[in-house]
Design a protein around this motif. Sequence first.
Motif, PDB file in Angstrom:
ATOM      1  N   UNK A 280       0.874  -1.174   0.000  1.00 21.63           N
ATOM      2  CA  UNK A 280       0.000   0.000   0.000  1.00 21.63           C
ATOM      3  C   UNK A 280       0.907   1.218   0.000  1.00 21.63           C
ATOM      4  N   UNK A 281       0.998   1.908  -1.148  1.00 26.14           N
ATOM      5  CA  UNK A 281       2.047   2.905  -1.320  1.00 26.14           C
ATOM      6  C   UNK A 281       1.526   4.203  -1.917  1.00 26.14           C
ATOM      7  N   UNK A 282       1.964   5.326  -1.351  1.00 21.12           N
ATOM      8  CA  UNK A 282       1.701   6.662  -1.902  1.00 21.12           C
ATOM      9  C   UNK A 282       0.216   6.926  -2.146  1.00 21.12           C
ATOM     10  N   UNK A 283      -0.621   6.517  -1.203  1.00 23.13           N
ATOM     11  CA  UNK A 283      -2.048   6.829  -1.229  1.00 23.13           C
ATOM     12  C   UNK A 283      -2.350   7.948  -0.239  1.00 23.13           C
ATOM     13  N   UNK A 284      -3.406   8.702  -0.512  1.00 20.81           N
ATOM     14  CA  UNK A 284      -3.830   9.752   0.407  1.00 20.81           C
ATOM     15  C   UNK A 284      -5.131   9.340   1.087  1.00 20.81           C
ATOM     16  N   UNK A 285      -5.145   9.403   2.405  1.00 23.88           N
ATOM     17  CA  UNK A 285      -6.299   9.038   3.212  1.00 23.88           C
ATOM     18  C   UNK A 285      -6.862  10.287   3.875  1.00 23.88           C
ATOM     19  N   UNK A 286      -8.109  10.610   3.553  1.00 24.16           N
ATOM     20  CA  UNK A 286      -8.752  11.809   4.104  1.00 24.16           C
ATOM     21  C   UNK A 286      -9.578  11.509   5.351  1.00 24.16           C
ATOM     22  N   UNK A 287      -9.218  10.456   6.062  1.00 23.74           N
ATOM     23  CA  UNK A 287      -9.933  10.108   7.279  1.00 23.74           C
ATOM     24  C   UNK A 287     -10.662   8.792   7.158  1.00 23.74           C
ATOM     25  N   UNK A 288     -11.023   8.223   8.306  1.00 25.72           N
ATOM     26  CA  UNK A 288     -11.736   6.950   8.378  1.00 25.72           C
ATOM     27  C   UNK A 288     -12.536   6.968   9.667  1.00 25.72           C
ATOM     28  N   UNK A 289     -13.697   6.364   9.638  1.00 32.09           N
ATOM     29  CA  UNK A 289     -14.552   6.368  10.828  1.00 32.09           C
ATOM     30  C   UNK A 289     -14.247   5.213  11.783  1.00 32.09           C
ATOM     31  N   UNK A 290     -13.706   4.094  11.267  1.00 35.10           N
ATOM     32  CA  UNK A 290     -13.322   2.967  12.119  1.00 35.10           C
ATOM     33  C   UNK A 290     -11.815   2.715  12.038  1.00 35.10           C
ATOM     34  N   UNK A 291     -11.343   2.340  10.870  1.00 36.64           N
ATOM     35  CA  UNK A 291      -9.916   2.128  10.653  1.00 36.64           C
ATOM     36  C   UNK A 291      -9.644   2.270   9.156  1.00 36.64           C
ATOM     37  N   UNK A 292      -8.387   2.398   8.788  1.00 33.04           N
ATOM     38  CA  UNK A 292      -8.025   2.495   7.376  1.00 33.04           C
ATOM     39  C   UNK A 292      -7.540   1.152   6.848  1.00 33.04           C
ATOM     40  N   UNK A 293      -6.558   0.567   7.494  1.00 31.86           N
ATOM     41  CA  UNK A 293      -5.936  -0.675   7.017  1.00 31.86           C
ATOM     42  C   UNK A 293      -6.117  -1.747   8.076  1.00 31.86           C
ATOM     43  N   UNK A 294      -6.729  -2.859   7.699  1.00 30.52           N
ATOM     44  CA  UNK A 294      -6.983  -3.915   8.664  1.00 30.52           C
ATOM     45  C   UNK A 294      -6.764  -5.285   8.067  1.00 30.52           C
ATOM     46  N   UNK A 295      -6.980  -6.301   8.887  1.00 24.90           N
ATOM     47  CA  UNK A 295      -6.829  -7.649   8.366  1.00 24.90           C
ATOM     48  C   UNK A 295      -6.976  -8.713   9.423  1.00 24.90           C
ATOM     49  N   UNK A 296      -6.945  -9.950   8.936  1.00 23.90           N
ATOM     50  CA  UNK A 296      -7.016 -11.125   9.800  1.00 23.90           C
ATOM     51  C   UNK A 296      -6.313 -12.272   9.106  1.00 23.90           C
ATOM     52  N   UNK A 297      -6.086 -13.362   9.833  1.00 21.19           N
ATOM     53  CA  UNK A 297      -5.480 -14.579   9.287  1.00 21.19           C
ATOM     54  C   UNK A 297      -4.053 -14.330   8.779  1.00 21.19           C
ATOM     55  N   UNK A 298      -3.300 -13.501   9.499  1.00 22.06           N
ATOM     56  CA  UNK A 298      -1.864 -13.335   9.265  1.00 22.06           C
ATOM     57  C   UNK A 298      -1.506 -12.886   7.844  1.00 22.06           C
ATOM     58  N   UNK A 299      -2.055 -11.786   7.368  1.00 20.34           N
ATOM     59  CA  UNK A 299      -1.599 -11.231   6.095  1.00 20.34           C
ATOM     60  C   UNK A 299      -0.306 -10.446   6.293  1.00 20.34           C
ATOM     61  N   UNK A 300       0.385 -10.164   5.212  1.00 23.51           N
ATOM     62  CA  UNK A 300       1.543  -9.278   5.249  1.00 23.51           C
ATOM     63  C   UNK A 300       1.151  -7.956   4.599  1.00 23.51           C
ATOM     64  N   UNK A 301       1.363  -6.861   5.318  1.00 27.82           N
ATOM     65  CA  UNK A 301       0.952  -5.540   4.850  1.00 27.82           C
ATOM     66  C   UNK A 301       2.136  -4.591   4.960  1.00 27.82           C
ATOM     67  N   UNK A 302       2.509  -3.979   3.855  1.00 29.79           N
ATOM     68  CA  UNK A 302       3.581  -3.003   3.840  1.00 29.79           C
ATOM     69  C   UNK A 302       2.997  -1.652   3.436  1.00 29.79           C
ATOM     70  N   UNK A 303       2.887  -0.756   4.410  1.00 31.83           N
ATOM     71  CA  UNK A 303       2.400   0.599   4.180  1.00 31.83           C
ATOM     72  C   UNK A 303       3.617   1.493   3.961  1.00 31.83           C
ATOM     73  N   UNK A 304       3.720   2.062   2.749  1.00 35.03           N
ATOM     74  CA  UNK A 304       4.931   2.792   2.384  1.00 35.03           C
ATOM     75  C   UNK A 304       4.591   4.127   1.736  1.00 35.03           C
ATOM     76  N   UNK A 305       5.026   5.196   2.360  1.00 37.34           N
ATOM     77  CA  UNK A 305       4.895   6.511   1.766  1.00 37.34           C
ATOM     78  C   UNK A 305       3.469   6.988   1.601  1.00 37.34           C
ATOM     79  N   UNK A 306       2.580   6.620   2.507  1.00 38.20           N
ATOM     80  CA  UNK A 306       1.193   7.084   2.448  1.00 38.20           C
ATOM     81  C   UNK A 306       1.028   8.377   3.266  1.00 38.20           C
ATOM     82  N   UNK A 307      -0.089   9.052   3.039  1.00 39.91           N
ATOM     83  CA  UNK A 307      -0.391  10.314   3.716  1.00 39.91           C
ATOM     84  C   UNK A 307      -1.707  10.121   4.447  1.00 39.91           C
ATOM     85  N   UNK A 308      -1.644   9.988   5.768  1.00 39.03           N
ATOM     86  CA  UNK A 308      -2.811   9.669   6.580  1.00 39.03           C
ATOM     87  C   UNK A 308      -3.264  10.901   7.355  1.00 39.03           C
TER      88      UNK A 308
END
Length: 390
Positions: A280-308
């Motif tokens: 997940x790279x170079x995305x712009x997030x203008x807010x979230x009411x619960x969460x932005x990035x989530x998961x279950x069952x052991x995923x691999x998530x690399x958040x790189x250079x985002x604007x939260x």
Amino acid sequence: MTSLTTTLPLILSLLTYYASTLQAYSIDYYVPSTSPKSTTKVMNIIDSCWRKNSNWATNRRALADCAVGFGKNAMGGKYGATYVVTNPSDDPVNPKPGTLRYGVIQTKPLWIIFAKDMVITLKNELIMNSFKTIDGRGTKVEIAYGPCITIQGVSHVIIHGISIHDCKPGKPGLVRSTPMHVGHRRGSDGDAIDVFASSNIWIDHCFLSRCSDGLIDVIHASTAITISNNYFSNHDKVMLFGHDDHYTQDKVMRVTVVFNRFGSGLVQRMPRVRLGYAHIANNKYDGWNMYAIGGSANPTIFSEGNYFVALNSPNAKQITKREVKSGYKDWKWRSSKDKYVNGAYFVQSGWGSCAPLYSPAQSFSVAQGSMVPALTSEAGLLRCTINKLC
């Protein structure tokens, strides 16, 4: 002379460093010839690949060479004929020539464009076939107010420049998937785009909003996906990657989410990931009411250079959410180069590298998060005019 001999190599070294830094950030600066004043535009690497050419309409297939990330090899209808949609009507069983459904079910590669602006209200889900591009550039095309797009058991699909919104569940019934086959469908969930057991898919510069279920779902061992330059707004469950916690085939899933704008009115799943890998790279997030990035069952998530940018609510500051109560400390969830605004924060976990391990062709350099507002400023639909820069 001694001073010049000493300082000149240093100056040359600094110039080389700054030049390589700009290249690494994948930025392209240019002055649009259509502008009455000299203005500088910043483009990300995908857009700069094709948007500087005012002859884009006569060389539409150049777009197919511009993806980055895991979906880089999606060729769509690059090597096929051009098919022009002239009729916005829909018949799920016997589609008429000139309609969108007639084009997407063909077995041969096709680059699909539109003769005019249109709103297409489908009577049942649109079943895509392999090697198809839906290219909305130069027109305003909406798929809305009915069932929407299903990409199932196919490969090499590109969807670009389409507004997909207010999608409804499909009803059980007959739907044609190829010129030779009509099958009984059990009904779709109301996703904007459902990617099911498919590979080499690229979704770029679309607007997605207000659907009955998700905006983009990637499930059932789908992989080699890039989701880029899209604008998402006013929706609850935005993107789901992975069918359920027990569908272990989803471990093969590889998805790149890059240069998107997650706009106002979004609640969660930007994305939610199960079992697979998401860069997940170079995305712009203008807010979230619960969460932005989530998961279950052991995923691999690399958040790189985002604007939260967090909302003002004290309960909407954490970016991440693990959908379990314990046992997630070993999950590889990493943040690098991210920019946090208004109290946003990312909870990391795991150890060891979680780099995407792209092939040389898939690889791209990720900018610092502070540069993302410029790189995503034209996410969503572009207003492209023939013979002008897009």
